[in-house]
Scaffold this active site. Sequence first.
Site, short mmCIF file in Angstrom:
data_model
loop_
_atom_site.label_atom_id
_atom_site.label_comp_id
_atom_site.label_asym_id
_atom_site.label_seq_id
_atom_site.Cartn_x
_atom_site.Cartn_y
_atom_site.Cartn_z
N HIS A 206 -17.91 -15.42 99.18
CA HIS A 206 -17.28 -16.54 99.90
C HIS A 206 -18.26 -16.95 101.00
O HIS A 206 -18.49 -16.22 101.95
CB HIS A 206 -15.95 -16.10 100.50
CG HIS A 206 -15.31 -17.13 101.39
ND1 HIS A 206 -14.11 -17.72 101.08
CD2 HIS A 206 -15.71 -17.66 102.55
CE1 HIS A 206 -13.80 -18.59 102.04
NE2 HIS A 206 -14.75 -18.57 102.95
N ARG A 290 -10.35 -27.77 110.90
CA ARG A 290 -9.98 -27.19 112.21
C ARG A 290 -11.04 -26.19 112.61
O ARG A 290 -11.93 -25.89 111.85
CB ARG A 290 -8.64 -26.45 112.07
CG ARG A 290 -8.71 -25.46 110.90
CD ARG A 290 -7.54 -24.53 110.84
NE ARG A 290 -7.48 -23.83 109.57
CZ ARG A 290 -8.15 -22.75 109.25
NH1 ARG A 290 -9.00 -22.23 110.11
NH2 ARG A 290 -8.02 -22.17 108.07
#
Lengths: 447, 79
Positions: A206, A290
């Site tokens: 990831h 965000r």
Amino acid sequence: MRRILVANRGEIAVRIIRAAHAAGLETVAVYSDADAQGRWVQLADTAVHIGKSAAAKSYLNSAALVEAAVSTGADAVHPGYGFLSERPGAAKEFADAGLTFIGPAVSTIEMMGDKAAARDAAKRAGVPVVPGSGPVGDVDEALAAAEDVGYPVLVKAAAGGGGRGIRPVASREELTEVLPAAQAEARSAFSDDTVYLERAIDGARHIEVQVLADHAGNVVHTFERDCSVQRRRQKLIEEAPAPGLAAGTRASINEAAVRLARQVGYVGAGTVEFLLTPSGEFFFIEMNTRIQVEHPISEAITGVDLVSEQLRIAAGEPVSFSQDEVQIRGAAVELRINAEDPDNRFQPSPGDLSRLDLPGGPGVRVDTGFVAGDRISPFYDSMIAKLICSGPDRDTALARGRQALSELRVDGVPTTVSMHRRLLDEPDFRAGAVHTKWLEELLPDST
Amino acid sequence: MTTIKAQMPGVFYRRPAPEKPAYVDDGDKISEGQTIALIEVMKTFNEVKAGESGTVAEFLVEDGDEVDVGQDIVRLGEV
């Protein structure tokens, strides 16, 4: 922009208040019944009680937050992460009340929150997406589509999510057998039998890229983070930069993230998430619109203050640096210290924090919303603190991590400290040879 | 009075998902080990199971209420 309402709690509320005060801005904290003594409540210039302890009745109650902002004369709202940070409806409510939402446009939050729309945007930006098909109606269609997608494939329910409604398939024979069953299952679980195929990717890392974009159209990145050490999709250790990444791959993945941000007209701080395969291919997964929990490791290796940049951008100023002014200096690791019991399948464990001795020294940063004597309540997430350890190289960052763990003392609740001690010494981790299923395979009893 | 108590602190829910029906209603017969509610603790959902068989006489907490360890959740009647 003069006064910011911080629509969050815990360590990220503290982080935002610090950045705001350093920028000469005033702050308004909010708190629920359980959080009246919160550290962020004490640090802010003003604080407003917004409801009961359950998040649905406080931090997720957008009407109460708008009311708190209006009644205290705030002119902007910082949502932090989680809670209302990626809810377009809430962002719109703030904007409608005349408040600056410190984040991207409502339409951007909406688009990136819609899997299919986000994937289309990535394709338009020339960013690779996980090879997949459109809906497949029957076995013949599925077999034809699978040839293009490439085995092994996942049969996924279009209406599924959060890991539900997914079946791995290795071959034509298996697909012939699985497809009708997957459709039936999708119909009964989600009242919709639409399924599609996606390439199954094993052993992937990831990798996510931090981007910043301003109203003038400047888009820059502050390099990537590797967040492969996960358990049940919860990140536990993050590193920056990604260890062992080839320079060419690093450049490509960072540029891809910038392209996507530019494509969607992004404004603010955001993170573009990718899967990186063992062969060095990468595919877009999603964009988080965000600030993220693990943002400090990017700050540690670049010297950029990401939350300050968010405030500048929201105020209409440009990003304070250009792409060629930002370089990777050293390495950083973040260890999430959670109130979870490693001996009991990481069961989240609320309780009274009777003692909290924090580590320090060069290259050791601790972000926490707690002090000794606080109660870790059952109503919110289990994170107690983030240890962010950095140094001129990865070995030094990890050595400082080990030292920080040995200095940290948390009494009153079980924590993930012992697990971190073990993981930092695992040969695979030390070699940077981990992937998103690595931790679950290492600790099979933990899930 | 026989009751089912909360084994952990958190937020109490009577249904598996907001759009789903309640696990059990007043007057329902329940058996030992049956799931009757959920308690959310730090964003994880834990099933509340009946410790013994009986009939649900009355729920003592509302859906979405905060509960503490040892708090009475359900009053049980005769089987």
